[in-house]
Design a protein around this motif. Sequence first.
Motif, PDB file in Angstrom:
ATOM      1  N   LEU A   1       1.493 -22.156   4.488  1.00 55.77           N
ATOM      2  CA  LEU A   1       2.810 -22.033   5.110  1.00 55.77           C
ATOM      3  C   LEU A   1       2.638 -21.827   6.614  1.00 55.77           C
ATOM      4  CD1 LEU A   1       4.440 -19.720   2.422  1.00 55.77           C
ATOM      5  CD2 LEU A   1       4.977 -22.116   2.842  1.00 55.77           C
ATOM      6  N   ASP A   2       2.368 -22.920   7.308  1.00 48.72           N
ATOM      7  CA  ASP A   2       2.178 -22.877   8.755  1.00 48.72           C
ATOM      8  C   ASP A   2       3.550 -23.024   9.397  1.00 48.72           C
ATOM      9  OD1 ASP A   2       1.059 -22.796  11.237  1.00 48.72           O
ATOM     10  OD2 ASP A   2       0.164 -24.795  11.139  1.00 48.72           O
ATOM     11  N   LEU A   3       4.199 -21.914   9.685  1.00 49.41           N
ATOM     12  CA  LEU A   3       5.608 -21.897  10.070  1.00 49.41           C
ATOM     13  C   LEU A   3       5.812 -21.319  11.459  1.00 49.41           C
ATOM     14  CD1 LEU A   3       6.824 -20.333   6.708  1.00 49.41           C
ATOM     15  CD2 LEU A   3       6.939 -22.743   7.340  1.00 49.41           C
ATOM     16  N   THR A   4       6.856 -21.795  12.116  1.00 47.76           N
ATOM     17  CA  THR A   4       7.306 -21.212  13.366  1.00 47.76           C
ATOM     18  C   THR A   4       8.754 -20.783  13.166  1.00 47.76           C
ATOM     19  OG1 THR A   4       5.863 -22.647  14.654  1.00 47.76           O
ATOM     20  CG2 THR A   4       7.699 -21.623  15.822  1.00 47.76           C
ATOM     21  N   PHE A   5       9.021 -19.512  13.393  1.00 49.09           N
ATOM     22  CA  PHE A   5      10.378 -19.003  13.242  1.00 49.09           C
ATOM     23  C   PHE A   5      11.033 -18.852  14.609  1.00 49.09           C
ATOM     24  CE2 PHE A   5       8.288 -17.439   9.337  1.00 49.09           C
ATOM     25  CZ  PHE A   5       9.101 -18.078   8.421  1.00 49.09           C
ATOM     26  N   VAL A   6      12.332 -19.156  14.664  1.00 44.98           N
ATOM     27  CA  VAL A   6      13.059 -19.097  15.926  1.00 44.98           C
ATOM     28  C   VAL A   6      14.233 -18.118  15.883  1.00 44.98           C
ATOM     29  CG1 VAL A   6      12.417 -21.469  16.508  1.00 44.98           C
ATOM     30  CG2 VAL A   6      14.588 -21.033  15.336  1.00 44.98           C
TER      31      VAL A   6
ATOM     32  N   ALA B   1      -0.310 -19.193   7.177  1.00 41.08           N
ATOM     33  CA  ALA B   1      -0.898 -20.518   7.399  1.00 41.08           C
ATOM     34  C   ALA B   1      -2.052 -20.758   6.441  1.00 41.08           C
ATOM     35  CB  ALA B   1      -1.353 -20.665   8.848  1.00 41.08           C
ATOM     36  N   ALA B   2      -2.872 -19.735   6.214  1.00 34.36           N
ATOM     37  CA  ALA B   2      -3.989 -19.863   5.273  1.00 34.36           C
ATOM     38  C   ALA B   2      -3.492 -20.127   3.856  1.00 34.36           C
ATOM     39  CB  ALA B   2      -4.862 -18.610   5.309  1.00 34.36           C
ATOM     40  N   ALA B   3      -2.265 -19.684   3.557  1.00 38.54           N
ATOM     41  CA  ALA B   3      -1.668 -19.911   2.241  1.00 38.54           C
ATOM     42  C   ALA B   3      -0.880 -21.222   2.196  1.00 38.54           C
ATOM     43  CB  ALA B   3      -0.765 -18.739   1.877  1.00 38.54           C
TER      44      ALA B   3
ATOM     45  N   PHE C   1       0.868  -1.175   0.000  1.00 37.59           N
ATOM     46  CA  PHE C   1       0.000   0.000   0.000  1.00 37.59           C
ATOM     47  C   PHE C   1       0.906   1.227   0.000  1.00 37.59           C
ATOM     48  CE2 PHE C   1      -2.024  -3.492   2.207  1.00 37.59           C
ATOM     49  CZ  PHE C   1      -3.250  -3.567   1.576  1.00 37.59           C
ATOM     50  N   GLY C   2       0.818   2.013  -1.057  1.00 33.85           N
ATOM     51  CA  GLY C   2       1.709   3.158  -1.166  1.00 33.85           C
ATOM     52  C   GLY C   2       1.008   4.407  -1.649  1.00 33.85           C
ATOM     53  N   ASP C   3       1.567   5.533  -1.277  1.00 35.51           N
ATOM     54  CA  ASP C   3       1.115   6.836  -1.759  1.00 35.51           C
ATOM     55  C   ASP C   3       2.305   7.791  -1.704  1.00 35.51           C
ATOM     56  OD1 ASP C   3       1.345   7.684   0.929  1.00 35.51           O
ATOM     57  OD2 ASP C   3      -0.797   7.391   1.320  1.00 35.51           O
ATOM     58  N   GLU C   4       2.044   9.074  -1.811  1.00 32.08           N
ATOM     59  CA  GLU C   4       3.130  10.056  -1.858  1.00 32.08           C
ATOM     60  C   GLU C   4       3.959  10.077  -0.573  1.00 32.08           C
ATOM     61  OE1 GLU C   4      -0.396  11.947  -0.049  1.00 32.08           O
ATOM     62  OE2 GLU C   4      -0.161  10.830  -1.912  1.00 32.08           O
ATOM     63  N   ARG C   5       3.431   9.517   0.513  1.00 34.12           N
ATOM     64  CA  ARG C   5       4.158   9.497   1.786  1.00 34.12           C
ATOM     65  C   ARG C   5       5.151   8.351   1.881  1.00 34.12           C
ATOM     66  NH1 ARG C   5      -0.291   8.332   5.687  1.00 34.12           N
ATOM     67  NH2 ARG C   5      -0.898   7.087   3.892  1.00 34.12           N
ATOM     68  N   GLY C   6       4.922   7.280   1.114  1.00 29.64           N
ATOM     69  CA  GLY C   6       5.765   6.098   1.196  1.00 29.64           C
ATOM     70  C   GLY C   6       4.940   4.847   0.971  1.00 29.64           C
ATOM     71  N   PHE C   7       5.212   3.781   1.728  1.00 32.47           N
ATOM     72  CA  PHE C   7       4.484   2.525   1.540  1.00 32.47           C
ATOM     73  C   PHE C   7       4.363   1.787   2.862  1.00 32.47           C
ATOM     74  CE2 PHE C   7       8.894   1.185   1.051  1.00 32.47           C
ATOM     75  CZ  PHE C   7       8.934  -0.004   1.752  1.00 32.47           C
ATOM     76  N   PHE C   8       3.473   0.803   2.851  1.00 30.50           N
ATOM     77  CA  PHE C   8       3.293  -0.123   3.964  1.00 30.50           C
ATOM     78  C   PHE C   8       3.086  -1.500   3.376  1.00 30.50           C
ATOM     79  CE2 PHE C   8       0.485  -2.792   6.466  1.00 30.50           C
ATOM     80  CZ  PHE C   8       1.112  -2.785   7.702  1.00 30.50           C
ATOM     81  N   LEU C   9       3.691  -2.513   3.992  1.00 31.48           N
ATOM     82  CA  LEU C   9       3.434  -3.887   3.612  1.00 31.48           C
ATOM     83  C   LEU C   9       3.614  -4.761   4.839  1.00 31.48           C
ATOM     84  CD1 LEU C   9       6.202  -5.973   2.853  1.00 31.48           C
ATOM     85  CD2 LEU C   9       6.618  -3.836   1.661  1.00 31.48           C
ATOM     86  N   GLU C  10       2.908  -5.866   4.840  1.00 29.16           N
ATOM     87  CA  GLU C  10       3.012  -6.839   5.923  1.00 29.16           C
ATOM     88  C   GLU C  10       3.995  -7.908   5.480  1.00 29.16           C
ATOM     89  OE1 GLU C  10      -0.533  -9.355   7.024  1.00 29.16           O
ATOM     90  OE2 GLU C  10      -0.644  -7.786   8.570  1.00 29.16           O
ATOM     91  N   THR C  11       5.088  -8.077   6.236  1.00 29.79           N
ATOM     92  CA  THR C  11       6.111  -9.051   5.843  1.00 29.79           C
ATOM     93  C   THR C  11       5.925 -10.389   6.523  1.00 29.79           C
ATOM     94  OG1 THR C  11       7.644  -8.298   7.565  1.00 29.79           O
ATOM     95  CG2 THR C  11       7.793  -7.239   5.386  1.00 29.79           C
ATOM     96  N   TRP C  12       5.177 -10.425   7.628  1.00 28.90           N
ATOM     97  CA  TRP C  12       4.911 -11.699   8.282  1.00 28.90           C
ATOM     98  C   TRP C  12       3.611 -11.588   9.058  1.00 28.90           C
ATOM     99  CZ3 TRP C  12       5.182 -16.581   8.244  1.00 28.90           C
ATOM    100  CH2 TRP C  12       4.871 -17.338   9.369  1.00 28.90           C
ATOM    101  N   ASN C  13       2.721 -12.535   8.803  1.00 30.96           N
ATOM    102  CA  ASN C  13       1.470 -12.660   9.536  1.00 30.96           C
ATOM    103  C   ASN C  13       1.204 -14.162   9.599  1.00 30.96           C
ATOM    104  OD1 ASN C  13      -1.410 -13.179   9.841  1.00 30.96           O
ATOM    105  ND2 ASN C  13      -1.673 -10.956   9.679  1.00 30.96           N
TER     106      ASN C  13
END
Length: 181
Positions: A40-45, A36-38, A19-31
Amino acid sequence: MNIVECNIPGPLIIEPRVFGDERGFFLETWNAAAFAAAGLDLTFVQDNHSRSQKGVLRGMHFQNPGAQGKLVRVVRGAVFDAVVDLRRSSPTFGQWAGVTLSAENKRMFWVPEGFAHGFLTLEDDTDFLYKCTAPYAPQHEASLAWDDPAVGIEWPLAGLDIKLSAKDATGVPLADVKAFA
């Protein structure tokens, strides 16, 4: 997010919604729920961050035992990221997949357990981030030769002066790798 399959099963290119505009952008890198819904049910350590100059080649690393799955991305600069299937029982054993990751394209790359992983920096001061499903275990770390002709990774080497660590310069050929089951 959009998930793109590679030429071999397992590794995935992940294109997050940006999501971007003249201010910059936002993105979700991990949820965790979205991944899991995609499937990839993962646990990171462990989370890691490396910075490299143009032409640095890191890899092709893996741990056996103690295999790590890795979710990788670039937040500054660009890399060509590559994986090699080291699962001996896989029909794609010894085959590779690769993708360009950059701060500009904001793609992520899922590297499953059982794969060697490495990257070549394409710009100076490239910041590479990765989340791991298992901790770093130096006693189990190994390197596949980045330039093994039996694998044939098509690195974008034109115009680059390749820089390797001593460890990466002594990677072994696929025929000598302690492969996964």
